[in-house]
Design a protein around this motif. Structure first.
Motif, PDB file in Angstrom:
ATOM      1  N   VAL A  71     -10.415  59.502  72.120  1.00 43.55           N
ATOM      2  CA  VAL A  71     -11.009  58.903  70.927  1.00 43.55           C
ATOM      3  C   VAL A  71     -12.191  58.041  71.358  1.00 43.55           C
ATOM      4  O   VAL A  71     -12.050  57.167  72.218  1.00 43.55           O
ATOM      5  CB  VAL A  71      -9.973  58.055  70.166  1.00 43.55           C
ATOM      6  CG1 VAL A  71     -10.595  57.494  68.889  1.00 43.55           C
ATOM      7  CG2 VAL A  71      -8.735  58.889  69.831  1.00 43.55           C
ATOM      8  N   VAL A  72     -13.362  58.273  70.735  1.00 46.01           N
ATOM      9  CA  VAL A  72     -14.590  57.582  71.119  1.00 46.01           C
ATOM     10  C   VAL A  72     -15.115  56.769  69.942  1.00 46.01           C
ATOM     11  O   VAL A  72     -15.387  57.299  68.867  1.00 46.01           O
ATOM     12  CB  VAL A  72     -15.669  58.580  71.591  1.00 46.01           C
ATOM     13  CG1 VAL A  72     -16.960  57.847  71.927  1.00 46.01           C
ATOM     14  CG2 VAL A  72     -15.176  59.372  72.796  1.00 46.01           C
ATOM     15  N   ASP A  73     -15.250  55.473  70.168  1.00 44.31           N
ATOM     16  CA  ASP A  73     -15.797  54.527  69.202  1.00 44.31           C
ATOM     17  C   ASP A  73     -17.251  54.272  69.595  1.00 44.31           C
ATOM     18  O   ASP A  73     -17.531  53.789  70.685  1.00 44.31           O
ATOM     19  CB  ASP A  73     -14.978  53.228  69.275  1.00 44.31           C
ATOM     20  CG  ASP A  73     -15.398  52.168  68.267  1.00 44.31           C
ATOM     21  OD1 ASP A  73     -16.612  51.998  68.058  1.00 44.31           O
ATOM     22  OD2 ASP A  73     -14.506  51.485  67.734  1.00 44.31           O
ATOM     23  N   VAL A  74     -18.192  54.606  68.706  1.00 45.89           N
ATOM     24  CA  VAL A  74     -19.606  54.472  69.057  1.00 45.89           C
ATOM     25  C   VAL A  74     -20.248  53.216  68.445  1.00 45.89           C
ATOM     26  O   VAL A  74     -21.468  53.074  68.461  1.00 45.89           O
ATOM     27  CB  VAL A  74     -20.416  55.728  68.652  1.00 45.89           C
ATOM     28  CG1 VAL A  74     -19.821  56.973  69.262  1.00 45.89           C
ATOM     29  CG2 VAL A  74     -20.514  55.870  67.132  1.00 45.89           C
ATOM     30  N   ARG A  75     -19.419  52.301  67.932  1.00 43.94           N
ATOM     31  CA  ARG A  75     -19.966  51.051  67.405  1.00 43.94           C
ATOM     32  C   ARG A  75     -20.436  50.154  68.551  1.00 43.94           C
ATOM     33  O   ARG A  75     -20.167  50.414  69.725  1.00 43.94           O
ATOM     34  CB  ARG A  75     -18.896  50.325  66.593  1.00 43.94           C
ATOM     35  CG  ARG A  75     -18.439  51.067  65.336  1.00 43.94           C
ATOM     36  CD  ARG A  75     -17.286  50.321  64.665  1.00 43.94           C
ATOM     37  NE  ARG A  75     -16.152  50.191  65.573  1.00 43.94           N
ATOM     38  CZ  ARG A  75     -15.215  49.252  65.484  1.00 43.94           C
ATOM     39  NH1 ARG A  75     -15.292  48.336  64.531  1.00 43.94           N
ATOM     40  NH2 ARG A  75     -14.211  49.214  66.345  1.00 43.94           N
ATOM     41  N   ASP A  76     -21.129  49.077  68.197  1.00 43.79           N
ATOM     42  CA  ASP A  76     -21.539  48.105  69.205  1.00 43.79           C
ATOM     43  C   ASP A  76     -20.313  47.502  69.877  1.00 43.79           C
ATOM     44  O   ASP A  76     -19.233  47.405  69.278  1.00 43.79           O
ATOM     45  CB  ASP A  76     -22.365  46.996  68.567  1.00 43.79           C
ATOM     46  CG  ASP A  76     -23.738  47.466  68.115  1.00 43.79           C
ATOM     47  OD1 ASP A  76     -24.187  48.526  68.605  1.00 43.79           O
ATOM     48  OD2 ASP A  76     -24.349  46.781  67.275  1.00 43.79           O
ATOM     49  N   ALA A  77     -20.502  47.035  71.106  1.00 40.52           N
ATOM     50  CA  ALA A  77     -19.388  46.477  71.866  1.00 40.52           C
ATOM     51  C   ALA A  77     -18.742  45.299  71.154  1.00 40.52           C
ATOM     52  O   ALA A  77     -17.513  45.125  71.193  1.00 40.52           O
ATOM     53  CB  ALA A  77     -19.864  46.068  73.256  1.00 40.52           C
ATOM     54  N   PHE A 105     -23.609  53.421  70.416  1.00 39.28           N
ATOM     55  CA  PHE A 105     -24.685  54.329  70.022  1.00 39.28           C
ATOM     56  C   PHE A 105     -25.955  54.126  70.840  1.00 39.28           C
ATOM     57  O   PHE A 105     -26.571  55.083  71.307  1.00 39.28           O
ATOM     58  CB  PHE A 105     -24.975  54.132  68.531  1.00 39.28           C
ATOM     59  CG  PHE A 105     -26.121  54.949  68.001  1.00 39.28           C
ATOM     60  CD1 PHE A 105     -25.984  56.310  67.788  1.00 39.28           C
ATOM     61  CD2 PHE A 105     -27.345  54.355  67.712  1.00 39.28           C
ATOM     62  CE1 PHE A 105     -27.038  57.069  67.305  1.00 39.28           C
ATOM     63  CE2 PHE A 105     -28.398  55.100  67.222  1.00 39.28           C
ATOM     64  CZ  PHE A 105     -28.243  56.463  67.022  1.00 39.28           C
ATOM     65  N   ASP A 106     -26.356  52.869  71.030  1.00 43.26           N
ATOM     66  CA  ASP A 106     -27.597  52.601  71.755  1.00 43.26           C
ATOM     67  C   ASP A 106     -27.543  53.043  73.210  1.00 43.26           C
ATOM     68  O   ASP A 106     -28.590  53.238  73.841  1.00 43.26           O
ATOM     69  CB  ASP A 106     -27.938  51.112  71.700  1.00 43.26           C
ATOM     70  CG  ASP A 106     -28.454  50.686  70.334  1.00 43.26           C
ATOM     71  OD1 ASP A 106     -28.824  51.574  69.544  1.00 43.26           O
ATOM     72  OD2 ASP A 106     -28.468  49.474  70.055  1.00 43.26           O
TER      73      ASP A 106
END
Length: 264
Positions: A19-25, A42-43
């Motif tokens: 599972v990959v969360d691409v939100r900011d840290a 994302f960045d």
């Protein structure tokens, strides 16, 4: 093919799924995340318009070695089955999945959570613990063919009766200037505001039909920087559209080359 999967499906897969969360840290750490999710912001996988791939006409893709490093550190292997999510109706997560596909990850092992973090946390548990992962040695192996097309192909698409050129931006952006011959399909028109996921199948197909986007046609997608078309690409593939092309350079490249725009 890359598709949408439900929260129930994700919950049932257990350790078989990365599972990959691409939100900011800060969101991942401070607001919580899906249990077991790794964070790939994302960045971190988004080159700017002058990124490493831009000279190849591939717009905002990161460098291959950077992408391989990110996935290796996240414990992802080329054989991993991946589901990605964000908190913006899936548009940033879709970009992660399309990048993975373009860099050779098996699209049948790529999934977008139907909904986002906000919809998940309404009914399901979240976690504040960062999982321990074993780094891999992820290697990019570009596929023999991809949906990527360049500006010349895009210019020809508007004159092909078998093809529909689709601008996935907002109305105001489209009116201010779009590629000649393009139809408008705001990517958000395919999102259910209540569930924050994809519209029901028949409703989504109706929206597409209203825009002139039919399964029997070849579809060429663009936006500004290839983020919004990533979501529409995943939607179309999920719905069974077989011929979907992806103008990675989008308007960033198109305008940089001095190509014409139409206004409304």
């Amino acid at each position: 093919m890359t598709d949408f999967v439900s929260a129930e499906w994700v919950s049932s897969r257990g350790d078989d799924l990365r599972v990959v969360d691409v939100r900011d840290a800060w969101e991942y750490d401070g607001l919580g995340h899906l249990p077991g999710a790794v964070n790939v912001p994302f960045d971190s996988f988004r080159a700017d318009e002058h990124g490493a791939e831009s000279d190849a006409g591939e717009g905002m893709l990161p460098a291959e070695d950077e992408w391989a490093r990110l996935l290796s550190e996240a414990g992802i292997s080329p054989e991993s089955e991946i589901v990605a999510y964000d908190d913006h109706h899936g548009v940033f997560a879709a970009r992660f999945l399309v990048t993975a596909e373009l860099f050779g990850h098996d699209p049948d092992r790529l999934h977008l959570l139907d909904g986002d973090f906000s919809s998940w946390q309404l009914e399901r548990e979240t976690s504040s613990e960062t999982p321990d992962v074993t780094p891999t040695d992820y290697a990019v192996q570009r596929p023999a063919s991809t949906p990527l097309v360049g500006p010349d192909t895009v210019a020809e698409a508007a004159n092909d009766s078998d093809t529909v050129l689709v601008d996935t931006r907002e109305d105001e952006e489209y009116d201010a200037g779009h590629i000649p011959g393009a139809v408008l399909l705001d990517w958000r028109d395919l999102v259910d505001d209540e569930t924050r996921g994809l519209l029901a199948r028949e409703e989504a197909l109706s929206v597409l039909e209203s825009a002139g986007v039919a399964p029997e046609k070849r579809v060429v997608l663009y936006c500004n920087t290839a983020r919004r078309i990533s979501h529409t690409y995943v939607v179309l593939r999920h719905l069974g559209f077989e011929r979907v092309d992806f103008y990675e350079g989008s308007l960033t490249e198109w305008e940089a080359q001095g190509r014409p725009l139409e206004t409304n």
